[in-house]
Design an enzyme around this catalytic site. Structure first.
Site, PDB file in Angstrom:
ATOM      1  N   HIS A 153      -1.253 -12.216  15.089  1.00 13.79           N
ATOM      2  CA  HIS A 153      -2.494 -11.942  15.851  1.00 13.79           C
ATOM      3  C   HIS A 153      -2.291 -10.830  16.883  1.00 13.79           C
ATOM      4  CE1 HIS A 153      -1.210 -15.667  18.456  1.00 13.79           C
ATOM      5  NE2 HIS A 153      -0.626 -14.577  18.910  1.00 13.79           N
ATOM      6  N   HIS A 200      -2.879 -16.056  25.826  1.00 11.41           N
ATOM      7  CA  HIS A 200      -1.883 -15.155  26.421  1.00 11.41           C
ATOM      8  C   HIS A 200      -2.263 -14.868  27.869  1.00 11.41           C
ATOM      9  CE1 HIS A 200      -1.893 -14.488  22.051  1.00 11.41           C
ATOM     10  NE2 HIS A 200      -0.633 -14.103  22.152  1.00 11.41           N
ATOM     11  N   HIS A 334       9.005 -10.589  16.811  1.00  9.28           N
ATOM     12  CA  HIS A 334       8.727  -9.567  17.823  1.00  9.28           C
ATOM     13  C   HIS A 334       9.270  -9.987  19.175  1.00  9.28           C
ATOM     14  CE1 HIS A 334       5.120 -12.124  18.303  1.00  9.28           C
ATOM     15  NE2 HIS A 334       4.591 -11.360  19.238  1.00  9.28           N
ATOM     16  N   GLU A 381       6.222 -17.905  18.656  1.00  8.41           N
ATOM     17  CA  GLU A 381       4.832 -18.215  18.252  1.00  8.41           C
ATOM     18  C   GLU A 381       4.780 -18.855  16.868  1.00  8.41           C
ATOM     19  OE1 GLU A 381       2.321 -14.760  20.669  1.00  8.41           O
ATOM     20  OE2 GLU A 381       2.658 -14.504  18.534  1.00  8.41           O
TER      21      GLU A 381
HETATM   22  O1  DHB Z   1       3.113  -6.008  19.400  1.00  3.80           O
HETATM   23  C1  DHB Z   1       2.338  -6.083  20.359  1.00  3.80           C
HETATM   24  O2  DHB Z   1       1.893  -5.080  20.925  1.00  3.80           O
HETATM   25  C2  DHB Z   1       1.901  -7.417  20.846  1.00  3.80           C
HETATM   26  C3  DHB Z   1       1.348  -7.551  22.113  1.00  3.80           C
HETATM   27  C4  DHB Z   1       0.901  -8.811  22.550  1.00  3.80           C
HETATM   28  C5  DHB Z   1       1.027  -9.912  21.717  1.00  3.80           C
HETATM   29  O3  DHB Z   1       0.598 -11.132  22.083  1.00  3.80           O
HETATM   30  C6  DHB Z   1       1.594  -9.760  20.449  1.00  3.80           C
HETATM   31  O4  DHB Z   1       1.703 -10.897  19.682  1.00  3.80           O
HETATM   32  C7  DHB Z   1       2.027  -8.510  20.016  1.00  3.80           C
END
Ligand code: DHB
Length: 436
Positions: A153, A200, A334, A381
């Site tokens: 997401h 978030h 990530h 996540e």
């Molecule tokens: O890769 C990103 O920029 C990014 C930023 C905020 C998030 O919550 C995310 O899941 C990815």
């Protein structure tokens, strides 16, 4: 509804459950407004005018103007909220409680001084209880889980859609991964999506850190995450199904926070955009379910997987023939912070997808440390995907799942994008063998 609510039969008693809460939402919020001296003064100056400024039913206003607490309770009021109203009028808890009994203030005080009301003669009548239990047959029709969708997401995906960049070379391969999914949704549109995501720091700040939040509201506006709210429709909820799920999950020992009002951020709106495209209105109802993955301790994969199993019991015991999809969102690998920012682990992500399909119970035992180390700090996540996976029928052997679509791409901003669609095939709904 086929859940045990025999508590409603206790004589002279109103148990404040999610249905009563929904019924009395504005009434109780009105009561909360009386927690400032200024508002109490305004209320006492003109009760009718103050009440008219709230979206209350006439019966609710009447109950308050008539000082009729039984009627206010019937209308969804809760005594701890109504006590703010009572305090504004100078009433004690004893005066408020006594006013509901048909006794005078003196008689009630005397009864309490004499040891209180006896429970004898104040229990559920035996025949009434027996009849209620005899009626507790499973519903003739019920809601079913038709499939699960798993997807990242990433907010930049939403921004790419909102700013018409989907055909740019950087974004094209990301969106192509969802072409099949949009068609699939058209052919398999559910009535309701149970959408697991994490907020978030949009609806929830650090003043309260709930682990699991179930949205029981009628609608949810999109959050302003600092760039202005995304130009996408607000979300229509399903308060009845959500209240049923709340009852069933809490009875199954999952302690939830219930949100009648909250905004929803990219965690929820980006998956909707990916699966439905640019629309005026989302084509079905959505029940938001937030999981805290921002501040440790966060729930384990095993807990999420068990929650998914309980969610299936909850949905399938709802006595309306709704088609429900369960979505798990977030991830994949990530890391958005520190000198290790930008971490991507293709091997680990793809092994996660393999195991999510073939061995979800084994995958649910993976400890937090492995997520953080292998998939990056924000890769945690992915525990949310286990909630959606736990809700499918192969988990307890009563059905199977079909993999309809699988997609993996790096990068979208700082993130590896993963996506999977599993159709749920409970055996009870398959044609018997040999029957065409
Ligand atoms: O890769 C990103 O920029 C990014 C930023 C905020 C998030 O919550 C995310 O899941 C990815």
């Amino acid at each position: 509804m086929s859940l045990d609510k025999t508590y409603k039969l206790v004589p002279g008693t109103i148990v404040f459950d999610a249905e009563q809460s929904a019924r009395g939402y504005h009434l109780n919020q009105f009561c909360m407004s009386l927690m400032t001296a200024e508002n109490r003064e305004r209320y006492l100056a003109d009760e009718r005018a103050y009440l008219d400024a709230w979206p209350l039913r006439e019966e609710q206003k009447r109950a308050l103007l008539d000082r009729d607490l039984n009627a206010a309770m019937d209308e969804g009021g809760n005594i701890y909220f109504l006590a703010k109203w009572g305090a504004t009028l100078g009433l004690s808890f004893q005066q408020m409680a006594g006013s509901m009994t048909g006794m005078t203030e003196e008689e009630y005080r005397a009864m309490m001084a004499g040891g209180g009301r006896s429970v004898e003669g104040n229990r559920i009548d035996h025949a009434v209880l027996e009849a209620a239990h005899a009626d507790a047959a499973p519903p003739a029709e019920h809601a079913t889980i038709t499939g699960a969708v798993f997807t990242s997401h990433v907010p930049a995906i939403g921004a790419a859609m909102d700013h018409d960049k989907t055909h740019e070379p950087y974004w094209k391969p990301v969106f192509e991964g969802y072409d099949f999914s949009k068609e699939w949704e058209k052919e398999n549109l559910p009535d309701v999506i149970f959408l697991v995501y994490n907020d978030h720091a949009s609806a929830f700040d650090l003043s309260l850190i709930p682990t699991f939040v179930l949205g029981t509201g009628a609608s949810y506006a999109t959050a302003d995450e600092g760039y202005g709210p995304r130009p996408v429709p607000g979300v229509e909820g399903d308060p009845d199904l959500a209240a049923h799920i709340a009852h069933s999950l809490v009875r199954d020992d999952f302690d939830l926070t219930l949100a009648n009002e909250m905004t929803v951020d990219h965690g929820l709106t980006v998956p909707l955009s990916l699966m439905f495209g640019d629309v005026e209105k989302w084509p079905c109802k959505v029940i938001p379910f937030h999981v805290n993955v921002v501040q440790y301790p966060v729930p384990s994969g095993a807990r999420c997987f068990r929650l998914g199993q309980a969610l299936r019991r909850a949905i399938e015991s709802y006595d309306r023939p709704l088609k429900v999809q369960v979505w798990g969102t977030g991830g994949m690998s990530h890391q958005l912070q520190g000198p290790r920012a930008g971490l991507i682990n293709r091997e680990w992500d793809n092994a996660f997808l393999d195991r999510l399909i073939e061995d979800p119970a084994g995958l649910s035992e993976v400890p937090h440390l492995e997520y953080v180390q292998e998939a990056g700090s924000e890769g945690i996540e992915l525990v949310m995907w286990l909630i959606a996976r736990g809700a499918l029928s192969d988990v307890d052997g009563s059905g199977r799942v079909d993999v309809k679509h699988r997609f993996y791409h790096v990068p979208a901003s700082n993130t590896a994008v993963g996506h999977l669609i599993l159709e749920n095939r409970p055996r009870a709904q398959e044609p018997a063998e040999g029957v065409n």
